[in-house]
Design a protein around this motif. Structure first.
Motif, short mmCIF file in Angstrom:
data_model
loop_
_atom_site.label_atom_id
_atom_site.label_comp_id
_atom_site.label_asym_id
_atom_site.label_seq_id
_atom_site.Cartn_x
_atom_site.Cartn_y
_atom_site.Cartn_z
N LEU A 138 0.96 -1.40 0.03
CA LEU A 138 -0.11 0.14 0.06
C LEU A 138 0.66 1.19 0.19
O LEU A 138 0.51 2.19 -0.59
CB LEU A 138 -0.93 0.07 1.33
CG LEU A 138 -1.75 1.09 1.26
CD1 LEU A 138 -2.61 1.38 0.08
CD2 LEU A 138 -2.78 1.29 2.62
N SER A 139 2.09 1.40 0.89
CA SER A 139 2.82 2.35 0.63
C SER A 139 3.42 2.56 -0.52
O SER A 139 3.46 3.75 -1.03
CB SER A 139 3.99 2.01 1.62
OG SER A 139 3.48 2.02 3.24
N LYS A 140 3.49 1.41 -1.22
CA LYS A 140 4.37 1.75 -2.79
C LYS A 140 3.54 2.28 -3.55
O LYS A 140 3.60 3.08 -4.37
CB LYS A 140 4.91 0.49 -3.03
CG LYS A 140 6.02 -0.33 -2.52
CD LYS A 140 6.31 -1.57 -2.92
CE LYS A 140 7.44 -2.31 -2.31
NZ LYS A 140 7.89 -3.66 -2.84
N LEU A 141 2.11 1.79 -3.43
CA LEU A 141 0.99 2.42 -4.31
C LEU A 141 0.74 3.81 -4.14
O LEU A 141 0.61 4.42 -5.04
CB LEU A 141 -0.24 1.57 -4.01
CG LEU A 141 -1.48 1.79 -4.87
CD1 LEU A 141 -1.10 1.36 -6.40
CD2 LEU A 141 -2.46 0.89 -4.56
N GLN A 142 0.78 4.00 -2.87
CA GLN A 142 0.45 5.46 -2.33
C GLN A 142 1.44 6.52 -2.99
O GLN A 142 1.27 7.77 -3.32
CB GLN A 142 0.23 5.55 -0.92
CG GLN A 142 -0.32 7.07 -0.51
CD GLN A 142 -0.60 7.03 1.03
OE1 GLN A 142 0.04 6.59 1.63
NE2 GLN A 142 -1.66 7.67 1.39
N GLU A 143 2.96 6.14 -3.10
CA GLU A 143 3.82 6.71 -3.70
C GLU A 143 3.74 7.15 -4.95
O GLU A 143 4.29 8.08 -5.38
CB GLU A 143 5.25 6.01 -3.46
CG GLU A 143 5.67 5.98 -2.15
CD GLU A 143 6.97 5.20 -1.58
OE1 GLU A 143 7.48 4.60 -2.83
OE2 GLU A 143 7.33 5.05 -0.73
N ARG A 144 3.09 6.06 -5.81
CA ARG A 144 2.83 6.40 -7.29
C ARG A 144 1.62 6.87 -7.71
O ARG A 144 1.63 7.49 -8.86
CB ARG A 144 3.08 5.00 -8.05
CG ARG A 144 4.46 4.37 -7.72
CD ARG A 144 4.56 2.75 -8.22
NE ARG A 144 5.89 2.34 -8.33
CZ ARG A 144 6.68 2.09 -7.22
NH1 ARG A 144 6.11 2.29 -6.01
NH2 ARG A 144 7.77 1.53 -7.41
N GLN A 145 0.45 6.68 -6.88
CA GLN A 145 -0.55 7.31 -7.50
C GLN A 145 -1.38 7.80 -6.15
O GLN A 145 -1.34 7.88 -4.96
CB GLN A 145 -1.50 6.16 -7.84
CG GLN A 145 -0.85 5.41 -8.89
CD GLN A 145 -2.05 4.56 -9.67
OE1 GLN A 145 -3.01 5.19 -10.36
NE2 GLN A 145 -1.69 3.39 -10.03
N ASN A 146 -2.73 8.68 -6.64
CA ASN A 146 -3.61 9.39 -5.72
C ASN A 146 -4.52 8.22 -5.47
O ASN A 146 -5.22 7.85 -6.52
CB ASN A 146 -4.01 10.54 -6.28
CG ASN A 146 -5.27 11.19 -5.43
OD1 ASN A 146 -6.33 10.59 -5.26
ND2 ASN A 146 -4.74 12.36 -4.85
N LEU A 147 -4.79 7.87 -4.16
CA LEU A 147 -5.54 6.63 -3.87
C LEU A 147 -6.94 6.79 -4.42
O LEU A 147 -7.73 6.10 -4.68
CB LEU A 147 -5.48 6.16 -2.37
CG LEU A 147 -4.05 5.69 -2.28
CD1 LEU A 147 -4.29 5.35 -0.39
CD2 LEU A 147 -3.47 4.61 -3.08
#
Length: 395
Positions: free
Chosen positions: A46-55
């Motif tokens: 989730l941390s990686k995903l949040q670094e790349r995209q606006n949730l």
């Protein structure tokens, strides 16, 4: 439809919103079930995903795409990462069912769906929502998809039954067990744990005929080429739980024989107490004294034992009563000698035999190791490349 559901649980920028609760859990612990690894990997991905995209934007895109009839496996995975509450679980459940609806003619997609179904049961367990998990299982399509992978299906059933048990839904535990047909799954630590939960639920329900029902469960389970080996070397406390159900039915000889299927070299607290208890209930006081002398006192080695065996106070009281009533001076003398040594080699506990059977199972056994290895394999499958290009993540 999904856009309306999504508004119920708006995503925030606060990471704590997506955190999993960490509360004390009993019977099969999160570590035993591999859920600690699930929670840790979910947080990392989730941390990686949040670094790349606006949730929030990600959620909106996926919901809009689902409304328009296009929903990818990676989309469902991303929504799974965002789950941190009951309302999030509802969104995840509905999107997963939408994915199944849109891709039901694709066997490959249904194979992927089986992993998502298992993820849903993991999240229900972590967020402690047994009702939603049970409702999910009632869908015939879900049951069929689960069987696309017998390994994941068995794990899902274990998660569901454990969650139901921890929620005091013992009748539902039995119903799920009877419906799942354990015979279709490979006999391993997971099936062993599932059957143990069903037996423990029978103890909690305490209904007439519980031992007869347990015997039906056990006979079906032992319908294999090497039943003695399966029962004698199976991991967990299944043998002891089954024996205790026999004791509650006052069938002490059968209970003793059940315990005796386990190799004598195995020394465990429930086994010691059950053996003493059954011998005393059959008026075999001398045998109980001999077992206490030879099986407990003489075999104790403090250089190789990090914990003393526990003897239940109820068993000690039963032994004292039997010896007193015998009025045999030799028995009384031997018992005094035993008690003079017992404090050094064992611990007298106020826990009953039944209490011992409900102690948490927290060992890092094959269930946890199996799940950890599978999680590691899936983690390698969903590396940053997939995250950046397709929003894929660990399932």
């Amino acid at each position: 439809m999904f856009r309306t559901i999504a508004t119920v649980s708006r995503m925030t920028k606060n990471m704590k919103f997506f955190s999993m609760p960490q509360r004390p859990r009993f019977i099969y612990t999160d570590r035993y079930l591999g859920l600690i690894a699930v929670r840790a990997i979910k947080s990392e991905e989730l941390s990686k995903l949040q670094e790349r995209q606006n949730l929030q934007n990600l959620m909106n895109r996926i919901v809009s795409s689902a409304d328009n009839g296009l929903l990818l496996s990676s989309d469902v995975e991303s929504i799974g990462l965002l789950v941190g509450s009951f309302s999030d679980l509802i969104i995840y459940k509905n999107l997963l069912k939408r994915f199944i609806e849109l891709n039901q003619d694709s066997k490959i997609s249904m194979v992927n769906a089986a992993a998502h179904v298992n993820k849903f049961f993991q999240l229900c367990h972590l967020l402690e929502h047994p009702g939603l998990a049970l409702e999910f299982l009632e869908d015939r399509n879900i049951k069929q998809i689960m069987l696309m992978s017998h390994s994941l299906a068995c794990y899902s059933y274990l998660l569901l039954m454990d969650l139901l048990f921890k929620s005091n839904k013992y009748r539902e535990v039995i119903e799920v067990f009877e419906e799942m047909d354990l015979s279709q799954f490979e006999k391993d630590s997971e099936t062993h744990s599932i059957l143990s939960l069903a037996m423990l639920a029978l103890i909690r329900l305490n209904n007439p005929g519980a031992f007869a029902k347990a015997t039906l469960f056990m006979e079906s389970y032992l319908d294999v080429k090497n039943p003695i080996e399966l029962l004698a070397h199976g991991k967990g406390r299944l043998t002891y739980v089954y024996a205790w159900l026999a004791c509650k039915d006052e069938n002490y000889q059968t209970a003793y024989e059940i315990i005796h299927t386990e190799p004598s070299a195995i020394k465990r607290t429930p086994k010691t107490n059950l053996k003493l208890f059954t011998l005393l209930k059959m008026d075999k006081t001398v045998d109980a004294i001999l077992y206490l002398e030879n099986g407990v006192i003489d075999n104790y080695d403090d250089s190789h034992s990090h914990q003393k065996p526990k003897i239940c106070r109820e068993v000690v009281q039963l032994l004292v009563k039997a010896v007193d009533e015998s009025k045999d001076k030799e028995h009384i003398s031997r018992l005094r000698s035993i008690f003079s040594k017992l404090d050094y080699v064992a611990e007298i506990t106020g826990d009953s035999i039944e209490d011992l059977l409900f102690m948490p199972v927290d060992n890092v056994g094959s269930v946890q190791q199996k799940r950890t290895s599978e999680l590691d394999a899936l983690r390698r499958r969903y590396k940053p490349k997939s995250l950046s290009e397709q929003n894929e993540f660990h399932e």
